[in-house]
Scaffold this active site. Structure first.
Site, short mmCIF file in Angstrom:
data_model
loop_
_atom_site.label_atom_id
_atom_site.label_comp_id
_atom_site.label_asym_id
_atom_site.label_seq_id
_atom_site.Cartn_x
_atom_site.Cartn_y
_atom_site.Cartn_z
N ASP A 406 39.10 33.48 32.48
CA ASP A 406 39.10 34.82 31.89
C ASP A 406 38.42 34.83 30.52
O ASP A 406 38.53 33.87 29.75
CB ASP A 406 40.55 35.30 31.75
CG ASP A 406 40.67 36.68 31.16
OD1 ASP A 406 40.14 37.62 31.77
OD2 ASP A 406 41.27 36.81 30.08
N GLU A 459 34.21 34.58 33.93
CA GLU A 459 34.02 35.99 33.58
C GLU A 459 33.30 35.98 32.22
O GLU A 459 33.92 35.81 31.17
CB GLU A 459 35.35 36.72 33.47
CG GLU A 459 35.16 38.20 33.16
CD GLU A 459 36.31 38.84 32.41
OE1 GLU A 459 36.38 40.08 32.39
OE2 GLU A 459 37.13 38.11 31.83
#
Length: 728
Positions: A406, A459
């Site tokens: 993330d 990401e």
């Protein structure tokens, strides 16, 4: 001579003694031995040795006892303690007579930040030690003046189980006989100078209490997962494999409304979610973070228990069963993993031992302004070791197949979301976070080295080079990168009224200019359907019919476009409202034909994609894609070809992004002959009007769009039509 100095006894009673093993337990005392123990609430204590020797202990200060024992010899027998007080009697094995659990090799590897099985030594481990059943506790707190284990078994009293500090590593440990699985605990820590801190959850706990309670729970890890066959896992996770990912928030995928709107358990999810994803034709499930987290509204992206599957759905063993059920169904499991920041909750990692231990001391480096969270200090080897070992833990212990990391962009840049003057440059004066870059490389090297066939995905929303290039070639070493540029451009295009799309044609074509610079995943994730952004259906312009047609056409374009696929739950059946983490998806909408039609379309797209190697076999080869017509902005029509290996039938996708039906529309084809219409998003079974080409077209010798052959076709409004070369 006193059996114990009064100052030491008072420090023990007040839970302020930093070296309890130097005083407590059995020690030589001249020619004899002395036993010293902690027994708060006792009036009388005696030590009973296995050879029959007994010795009465005298209370020195309340709760601290000592007694002389003669005649034990050079190798004293083990002993137990017996106490009386307040009308009760009790016996226990003295933890302070026992040797350490941790070995010198463990200490050495921890000190160097190279202990890749850190979870096997830190945390709480039920075991048998020196013939006694109990639990070994170990925690890293190098700057603490004293660390105690507290729980129901100590009446949450820090004076009852102070721990042993293991030299320069900063590890504190203790084995407590009789403490067993299922009990709750925390660490009570005095910081430098003896400052009292909030009691801390165990950073390496395998279990936690149900939020809002915050204690850790002693859990046994399930037996090691039977690993998926390495070759099969590697094949499923390869760049040249079909990959269609269903992104899921476990707490809101489906709920038992009739049972108080409760969440599904891991066992229920193993049946219902796994079965559904398999039926839909997805290849992988990607789970929003399952590491324990205190705040439901963070969706798991502010974790505290990095080694604990959230108790919201069940135990570690039940989570393991969920993963195994997915594997049996042919699905891979990818976990969202959050090494970029952690919350400021008092029981968490912040100021863990009274110092900035896991985080930076300077808030310009250690505080994330957007999320009000703390940022890991990647320059500290023990912190890197903690995070990398955690990554390997999920892959090894639970058998998951990959990690999606993330917020990588927030890690790569020191000035991420910071105004001028509120960030600290690197040693070269630049904005790159060199320590985070090194950490990500080290993590990827460790994951791919320790768990062959696993995958990592980033990401990452910037143009940082080489995110999915090997570390030895100067890249970050990820297997894949989310294509945020494609997502932003294509959704901006789709949100426009079709009459204006001609002026923004390049938003749908630009991604092909960089499609092979990384190993891309095309993400329509949870972030696109929250915070007022609306659902995918809600983003589409026009009346109701046009919204559904736009969405179907977009999904057809997405599945035909280069890149792996990722779709957040609910968007596969065009849920009308945006996602709410506190409520189930609107499954009742499947009773409406248009929603059921989109669901069937996504299912058919998945199966077509998986069964058509032209979509994925040569995904890293720019020669696997070419535009047939990228310039028809006036009509908002796009057409392109996909190619696989020599024996794979090529595919042509034709996309019409206007509500105009086009007859006798000519498109160039790379080969003459029959081309089957294998998917048409305007088909009635998907909610369309069944306008199409009677199952296929025949490409004749007339050159068109720079191709040697062409065919005339019906192009339905707001549609994607996919043709595949028919083989004799």
């Amino acid at each position: 001579m006193e059996l114990i100095e009064r100052a030491e006894a008072e420090a023990l009673a007040a839970a302020r003694h930093g070296e309890p093993f130097a005083v407590l337990g059995l020690h030589a005392f001249g020619l004899d031995h002395v036993v010293r123990c902690l027994a708060p609430g006792a009036e009388r204590v005696r030590a009973v040795f296995a050879d029959g020797t007994e010795a009465a202990l005298t209370e020195v200060v309340p709760g601290v006892f000592a007694g002389l024992v003669a005649g034990l010899g050079p190798t004293p027998a083990p002993y137990r303690l017996h106490a009386q007080g307040l009308g009760a009697e009790w016996d226990w094995d003295d933890p302070y007579r026992l040797p350490p659990v941790l070995g010198q090799i463990d200490e050495h590897l921890m000190a160097e930040g190279r202990h890749m099985r850190l979870w096997q030594r830190l945390g709480a481990h039920p075991m048998v030690h020196e013939g006694l059943a109990g639990t070994a506790f170990a925690v890293w707190a190098p700057n603490a003046a004293r660390v105690s284990v507290v729980g129901d078994f100590t009446f949450w009293d820090p004076a009852r189980a102070p721990m042993r500090k293991r030299g320069a590593t900063g590890i504190w440990e203790i084995f407590l006989p009789g403490v067993s699985e299922g009990e709750t605990y925390k660490y009570d820590i005095l910081g430098p100078g003896g400052a009292a801190l909030p009691q801390k959850a165990d950073p390496v706990a395998f279990g936690s209490e149900h939020p809002p309670a915050t204690a850790s729970v002693i859990r046994r890890l399930p037996p090691p997962a039977a690993p998926a066959p390495q070759a099969a896992r590697a094949a499923a996770n390869a760049v040249g494999a079909p990959m269609s990912i269903y992104e899921v928030h476990l707490g809101s995928w489906r709920r038992r409304v009739e049972e108080g709107d409760r969440r599904l358990s891991y066992r229920e999810l193993a049946r219902e979610l796994v079965g559904y994803a398999q039926w839909m034709g997805f290849t992988h499930l990607e789970l929003l973070p399952v590491s324990e987290f205190p705040f439901d509204g963070s969706w798991g992206y502010q974790p505290i228990g990095l080694f604990a599957p959230t108790i919201r759905h069940g135990t570690p063993a039940e989570f393991r069963a969920f993963v195994e059920a997915a594997h049996e169904a042919g699905l891979g499991i990818i976990l969202d993993w959050v090494p970029g920041h952690f919350p400021t909750d008092a029981h968490g990692l912040g100021q863990f031992d009274g110092t900035a231990l896991y985080e930076h001391a300077d808030p310009k480096e250690g505080f994330h302004r957007d999320w009000n969270t703390l940022i890991y200090n990647y320059g500290r080897r023990e912190v890197r070791n903690f995070l990398i070992a955690n990554a390997i833990y999920w892959l090894k212990e639970y058998g998951v197949d990959g990690l999606r990391v993330d917020a990588v962009a927030s890690m790569l840049y020191r000035d991420y979301s910071r105004p001028h003057g509120e960030w600290v440059p690197n040693i070269h004066g630049g904005r790159e976070n060199l320590e985070a870059i090194d950490f990500l490389r080290e993590m990827n090297i460790a994951v791919y080295g320790e768990v062959p066939g696993a995958l990592t995905a980033a990401e990452e929303s910037t143009s940082f080079p080489g995110v999915s290039r090997p570390a030895h070639e100067g890249g970050l070493g990820f297997g894949f990168k989310w294509n945020m540029g494609w997502m932003n451009d294509s959704l901006a295009y789709m949100a426009r009224d079709p009459i204006h799309r001609r002026w923004h044609h390049n938003q749908m074509t630009f991604a092909s200019a960089y499609a092979w610079s990384e190993n891309f995943i095309l993400p329509i994730s949870h972030d696109e359907v929250v915070h007022g952004k609306g659902s995918m259906l809600g983003k589409m312009p026009g009346n109701g019919w046009e919204q559904f047609a736009n969405l179907r056409a977009f999904y057809g374009f997405m599945w035909a476009h280069p890149g792996k696929k990722l779709l957040f739950m609910g968007q596969e059946f065009a849920q009308g409202r945006e996602w709410n983490h506190d409520a189930s998806l609107d499954w009742h909408q499947l009773e409406i034909p248009e929603h059921a039609g989109v669901q069937r379309l996504v299912r058919d797209l998945n199966h077509l994609y998986r069964d058509t190697p032209a979509f994925w076999r040569r995904e890293t080869d720019p020669g696997s894609f070419h535009w047939i017509d990228a310039d028809n902005a006036d009509q908002s029509v796009f057409s392109f070809a996909r190619h696989g290996g020599p024996d794979d039938a090529p595919v042509i996708a034709v996309v019409n992004m206007t509500p105009v039906e086009r007859h006798d529309f000519r498109v160039g084809f790379p080969e003459q002959g029959r081309w089957d219409e294998v998917l048409n998003t305007d088909a009635a079974i998907y909610g369309g009007a069944d306008r199409g080409n009677m199952g296929g077209v025949f490409a004749g010798p007339e050159a068109w769009n720079g191709q040697p052959a062409s065919a005339s076709m019906v192009l339905p409004p707001l549609s994607t039509v996919i043709f595949r070369r028919a083989r004799a």
